[in-house]
Design an enzyme around this catalytic site. Structure first.
Site, PDB file in Angstrom:
ATOM      1  N   ARG A 104       0.847  -1.187   0.000  1.00 54.41           N
ATOM      2  CA  ARG A 104       0.000   0.000   0.000  1.00 54.41           C
ATOM      3  C   ARG A 104       0.880   1.232   0.000  1.00 54.41           C
ATOM      4  O   ARG A 104       1.714   1.390   0.878  1.00 54.41           O
ATOM      5  CB  ARG A 104      -0.840   0.059   1.285  1.00 54.41           C
ATOM      6  CG  ARG A 104      -1.928  -0.903   1.379  1.00 54.41           C
ATOM      7  CD  ARG A 104      -2.998  -0.449   2.343  1.00 54.41           C
ATOM      8  NE  ARG A 104      -2.549  -0.033   3.664  1.00 54.41           N
ATOM      9  CZ  ARG A 104      -3.373   0.359   4.619  1.00 54.41           C
ATOM     10  NH1 ARG A 104      -4.664   0.407   4.402  1.00 54.41           N
ATOM     11  NH2 ARG A 104      -2.917   0.704   5.790  1.00 54.41           N
ATOM     12  N   THR A 108      -1.329   7.417  -0.465  1.00 57.68           N
ATOM     13  CA  THR A 108      -2.607   7.320  -1.198  1.00 57.68           C
ATOM     14  C   THR A 108      -3.411   6.084  -0.807  1.00 57.68           C
ATOM     15  O   THR A 108      -4.587   5.982  -1.157  1.00 57.68           O
ATOM     16  CB  THR A 108      -2.333   7.225  -2.708  1.00 57.68           C
ATOM     17  OG1 THR A 108      -1.594   6.005  -2.947  1.00 57.68           O
ATOM     18  CG2 THR A 108      -1.520   8.407  -3.199  1.00 57.68           C
ATOM     19  N   ASP A 200       0.016  -3.757  12.206  1.00 56.28           N
ATOM     20  CA  ASP A 200       0.467  -4.077  10.850  1.00 56.28           C
ATOM     21  C   ASP A 200       0.805  -5.567  10.801  1.00 56.28           C
ATOM     22  O   ASP A 200       1.758  -6.028  11.440  1.00 56.28           O
ATOM     23  CB  ASP A 200       1.698  -3.235  10.508  1.00 56.28           C
ATOM     24  CG  ASP A 200       2.136  -3.446   9.064  1.00 56.28           C
ATOM     25  OD1 ASP A 200       2.130  -2.457   8.303  1.00 56.28           O
ATOM     26  OD2 ASP A 200       2.471  -4.592   8.695  1.00 56.28           O
ATOM     27  N   ASP A 203       4.391  -6.589   9.682  1.00 53.77           N
ATOM     28  CA  ASP A 203       5.399  -6.285  10.707  1.00 53.77           C
ATOM     29  C   ASP A 203       5.302  -7.248  11.881  1.00 53.77           C
ATOM     30  O   ASP A 203       6.318  -7.652  12.455  1.00 53.77           O
ATOM     31  CB  ASP A 203       5.228  -4.844  11.213  1.00 53.77           C
ATOM     32  CG  ASP A 203       5.745  -3.825  10.215  1.00 53.77           C
ATOM     33  OD1 ASP A 203       6.576  -4.191   9.363  1.00 53.77           O
ATOM     34  OD2 ASP A 203       5.313  -2.661  10.277  1.00 53.77           O
TER      35      ASP A 203
HETATM   36  C1  PRP Z   1      -1.182  -4.876   4.378  1.00 52.70           C
HETATM   37  C2  PRP Z   1      -2.020  -6.140   4.386  1.00 52.70           C
HETATM   38  C3  PRP Z   1      -2.804  -6.009   3.120  1.00 52.70           C
HETATM   39  C4  PRP Z   1      -3.038  -4.531   3.035  1.00 52.70           C
HETATM   40  C5  PRP Z   1      -4.442  -4.271   3.486  1.00 52.70           C
HETATM   41  O1  PRP Z   1      -0.118  -5.026   3.537  1.00 52.70           O
HETATM   42  O2  PRP Z   1      -1.266  -7.311   4.447  1.00 52.70           O
HETATM   43  O3  PRP Z   1      -2.130  -6.471   1.974  1.00 52.70           O
HETATM   44  O4  PRP Z   1      -2.112  -3.901   3.928  1.00 52.70           O
HETATM   45  O5  PRP Z   1      -4.770  -2.968   3.326  1.00 52.70           O
HETATM   46  P1  PRP Z   1      -5.850  -2.453   2.298  1.00 52.70           P
HETATM   47  O6  PRP Z   1      -7.046  -3.352   2.461  1.00 52.70           O
HETATM   48  O7  PRP Z   1      -6.122  -1.051   2.750  1.00 52.70           O
HETATM   49  O8  PRP Z   1      -5.293  -2.506   0.919  1.00 52.70           O
HETATM   50  P2  PRP Z   1       1.013  -3.901   3.337  1.00 52.70           P
HETATM   51  O9  PRP Z   1       0.641  -2.983   2.221  1.00 52.70           O
HETATM   52  O10 PRP Z   1       1.284  -3.245   4.659  1.00 52.70           O
HETATM   53  O11 PRP Z   1       2.249  -4.722   2.809  1.00 52.70           O
HETATM   54  P3  PRP Z   1       3.097  -5.890   3.526  1.00 52.70           P
HETATM   55  O12 PRP Z   1       2.232  -7.133   3.526  1.00 52.70           O
HETATM   56  O13 PRP Z   1       4.261  -6.026   2.624  1.00 52.70           O
HETATM   57  O14 PRP Z   1       3.447  -5.444   4.916  1.00 52.70           O
HETATM   58  N1  URA Z   2      -2.706  -3.466   6.934  1.00 50.16           N
HETATM   59  C1  URA Z   2      -2.371  -3.991   8.129  1.00 50.16           C
HETATM   60  O1  URA Z   2      -1.423  -4.756   8.227  1.00 50.16           O
HETATM   61  N2  URA Z   2      -3.102  -3.637   9.196  1.00 50.16           N
HETATM   62  C2  URA Z   2      -4.138  -2.814   9.122  1.00 50.16           C
HETATM   63  O2  URA Z   2      -4.797  -2.545  10.148  1.00 50.16           O
HETATM   64  C3  URA Z   2      -4.481  -2.280   7.861  1.00 50.16           C
HETATM   65  C4  URA Z   2      -3.748  -2.622   6.782  1.00 50.16           C
END
Ligand code: PRP
Ligand code: URA
Length: 209
Positions: A104, A108, A200, A203
């Site tokens: 994400r 944005t 997150d 993380d």
């Molecule tokens: C997190 C999660 C989803 C996304 C959800 O990933 O694992 O993929 O956010 O958010 P959304 O519904 O608003 O799109 P992130 O973008 O943090 O990437 P990561 O898995 O690499 O940490």
């Molecule tokens: N992605 C995450 O990992 N946690 C949230 O709460 C939203 C998006």
């Protein structure tokens, strides 16, 4: 009507509560994701088709059921989806696996695709897309859009936690794709995080923050 299934099994709810606690360690969090994934997978795959085969038990011949058709394809949205994927593969070791890399954009909240690799014959398989968090749903909507371009007819979405806003957005974009989750939380905050949530997911699984 679009389908939303909330898995209210006591084991799922107990483990999810442990995952929400900020003091839960990375090792414990990772183990819990894996365990909940297995339980989610058990419910989601309830409708997999069966066929009968002939076999010999040590005592007599019989006909018994095995899974029919092409094996399930689980598509993990990187990177947090891999936490769910591991638990699901414990239950269905012969599943095929695809990966879609999305992150994400923090400003944005729109998803940016950086990787896509799925089985060549994904069009012929039932597909289960996995990502722990359905927040704005931008990532899941984009992932399912990309996967649908490859032609599968049966697509399902599994997450651990969803926001009501995300469920509405996902259903509006993909009314044909049922969503399975362990809980629907209260709302999103201004940064697109689920409240009360679990933080997150990436993380917490990988200990990167
Ligand atoms: C997190 C999660 C989803 C996304 C959800 O990933 O694992 O993929 O956010 O958010 P959304 O519904 O608003 O799109 P992130 O973008 O943090 O990437 P990561 O898995 O690499 O940490
Ligand atoms: N992605 C995450 O990992 N946690 C949230 O709460 C939203 C998006």
């Amino acid at each position: 009507m679009p389908e939303l299934t909330v898995l209210d099994h006591p084991l799922v709810q107990h483990k999810l509560t442990l995952m929400r606690r900020s003091k839960t360690s990375t090792a414990e969090f990772r183990r819990l994701v894996r365990e909940v994934a297995l339980l989610l997978c058990y419910e989601i795959t309830r409708d997999l088709p069966l066929e009968d085969i002939d076999l010999e038990t040590p005592l007599e011949p019989m006909r018994a059921s095995v899974l029919a058709g092409k094996k399930l394809c689980i598509v993990s949205i990187l990177r947090a989806g891999n936490g769910l994927l591991d638990g699901m593969l414990d239950l269905i070791p012969s599943a095929r696996v695809g990966h879609i890399g999305l992150y994400r954009d923090p400003a944005t909240l729109t998803p940016v695709e950086y990787y896509y690799k799925v089985p060549e014959d994904i069009a012929e398989r039932p597909v289960l897309v996995v990502d722990p968090m359905l927040a704005t749903a931008n990532s899941a909507v984009a992932a399912v859009e990309r996967i649908k371009r490859d032609g599968p007819a049966d697509v399902k979405m599994a997450c651990l936690l969803a926001a009501p806003e995300g469920v509405r957005r996902f259903h509006a974009a993909h009314p044909d794709v049922p969503v399975f989750t362990a809980a629907v939380d209260r709302q999103l905050n201004d940064h697109g995080y689920i409240l009360p949530g679990l933080g997150d997911a990436g993380d917490r699984i990988y200990g990167t923050r």
